[in-house]
Design an enzyme around this catalytic site. Structure first.
Site, PDB file in Angstrom:
ATOM      1  N   SER A  24       0.809  -1.227  -0.031  1.00 36.60           N
ATOM      2  CA  SER A  24       0.122   0.025   0.121  1.00 36.60           C
ATOM      3  C   SER A  24       0.634   1.509   0.073  1.00 36.60           C
ATOM      4  O   SER A  24       0.322   2.311  -0.252  1.00 36.60           O
ATOM      5  CB  SER A  24      -1.045  -0.143   1.249  1.00 36.60           C
ATOM      6  OG  SER A  24      -0.221  -0.006   2.415  1.00 36.60           O
ATOM      7  N   HIS A  83      -2.703  -3.120  -5.968  1.00 36.39           N
ATOM      8  CA  HIS A  83      -3.068  -2.939  -4.608  1.00 36.39           C
ATOM      9  C   HIS A  83      -4.586  -2.947  -4.415  1.00 36.39           C
ATOM     10  O   HIS A  83      -5.398  -2.087  -4.771  1.00 36.39           O
ATOM     11  CB  HIS A  83      -2.636  -1.649  -3.852  1.00 36.39           C
ATOM     12  CG  HIS A  83      -2.825  -1.081  -2.562  1.00 36.39           C
ATOM     13  ND1 HIS A  83      -3.573   0.267  -2.309  1.00 36.39           N
ATOM     14  CD2 HIS A  83      -3.078  -1.985  -1.721  1.00 36.39           C
ATOM     15  CE1 HIS A  83      -3.480   0.103  -1.108  1.00 36.39           C
ATOM     16  NE2 HIS A  83      -3.418  -0.931  -0.503  1.00 36.39           N
ATOM     17  N   ASN A 106      -3.758   6.295   0.205  1.00 31.55           N
ATOM     18  CA  ASN A 106      -3.141   6.285   1.473  1.00 31.55           C
ATOM     19  C   ASN A 106      -2.361   7.829   1.683  1.00 31.55           C
ATOM     20  O   ASN A 106      -2.274   8.328   2.559  1.00 31.55           O
ATOM     21  CB  ASN A 106      -2.040   5.345   1.720  1.00 31.55           C
ATOM     22  CG  ASN A 106      -2.833   3.843   2.241  1.00 31.55           C
ATOM     23  OD1 ASN A 106      -3.860   3.995   2.296  1.00 31.55           O
ATOM     24  ND2 ASN A 106      -1.981   2.845   2.199  1.00 31.55           N
TER      25      ASN A 106
END
Length: 285
Positions: A119, A140, A190
């Protein structure tokens, strides 16, 4: 590049989740863990998930049986030799991932694509550990993989257009919404999510509000399905800390500098749901 057989490495929830997604989409799946017991446990988790779907009327028993029949479990890396795509989903640590990619490179067929489910970590570091950097990329999936629609397709500088096209097609065939992103820490989700989560911890540390009120505010004020502190507990505070550290190492942005209490909680073994305690207590009742 035609993908028909998929190998998955890693004994965690992501591994079994990706296996379920791929098998339900018609791909043959080989689950590999370092121990046969953990590989079998991943299959057991898959069977439990399929059984729940049958009980709820979301899946026919015959279909569930077909999905299960497409999945095999092994502790032998050589069982991946005929896979067209191998997705690594082990611990978020380059010191572990890089030698694994070098070993995979020597095992799987020359035409196979090697992908990481990281990630945050730089995909190019794994690519250059192989003799096929043009056939290494990031794929991912998000947790839980069967439910989450997004897949980030991460293109390191070394990846070929054919590789990116093949894994994008694979993600689409799995019923996911793939987005392509360049290889930089945090990718899209993220990189945007973790400053928000980190600042929620900062509010708590500063005594601005309780954990419950912070989460209630973000659910009620922004219509988020889960508050930031509950989400950190779900992700795992150790995983979250690793992501923040990787983001800070790359960008040196203060928003990515982990709030001290987060690091102390990890040191104390308060990792969230998986340890039974984090910002909330999961051992009650």
């Amino acid at each position: 590049m035609t993908i028909e057989r998929v190998g998955i490495l890693g004994s965690g929830i992501m591994g079994s989740g990706i296996a379920e997604v791929a098998a339900k989409s018609g791909f043959e799946v080989v689950l590999r863990s370092r121990k046969q017991e953990s590989a079998d446990a991943m299959v057991a988790a898959l069977e439990k998930s399929l059984a729940r779907q049958v009980e709820r009327g979301k899946l026919e028993q015959a279909t569930a049986d077909e999905v299960r029949a497409r999945v095999t479990a092994t502790d032998h890396l050589g069982a991946l030799v005929d896979c067209d795509l191998v997705i690594e989903s082990v611990v978020e640590d380059l010191a572990v991932k890089k030698p694994l990619f070098a070993e995979l490179d020597s095992v799987v067929k020359d035409s196979a694509i090697l992908a990481t489910n990281t990630s945050t970590l730089p995909v190019v570091d794994m690519a250059v550990a192989t003799e096929r950097p043009d056939r290494v990329c990031g794929v991912h999936f998000f947790n839980p993989a069967p439910a989450m629609a997004l897949v980030e397709i991460v293109r390191p500088l070394t990846a070929s257009d054919e590789t990116i096209a093949a894994v994008t097609e694979f993600a689409s065939a799995c019923g996911k919404n793939p987005v392509q992103v360049k290889d930089q820490a945090g990718f899209i989700v993220n990189a945007l999510l973790f400053p928000y989560l980190n600042n929620a911890v900062r509010l708590l540390e500063n005594g601005t509000a309780t954990a419950e009120d912070i989460d209630t505010a973000m659910k009620g004020g922004c219509n988020f399905p889960m508050g930031p502190l509950a989400l950190l507990d779900l992700v795992g505070l150790d995983t979250s800390l690793s992501i923040l550290d990787a983001l800070y190492d790359e960008f040196r942005d203060p928003n990515y500098a982990a709030v001290p209490v987060l690091r102390r909680m990890v040191s104390a073994g308060q990792l969230g749901r998986k340890s039974g305690a984090g910002f909330y207590d999961y051992k009650k009742g």
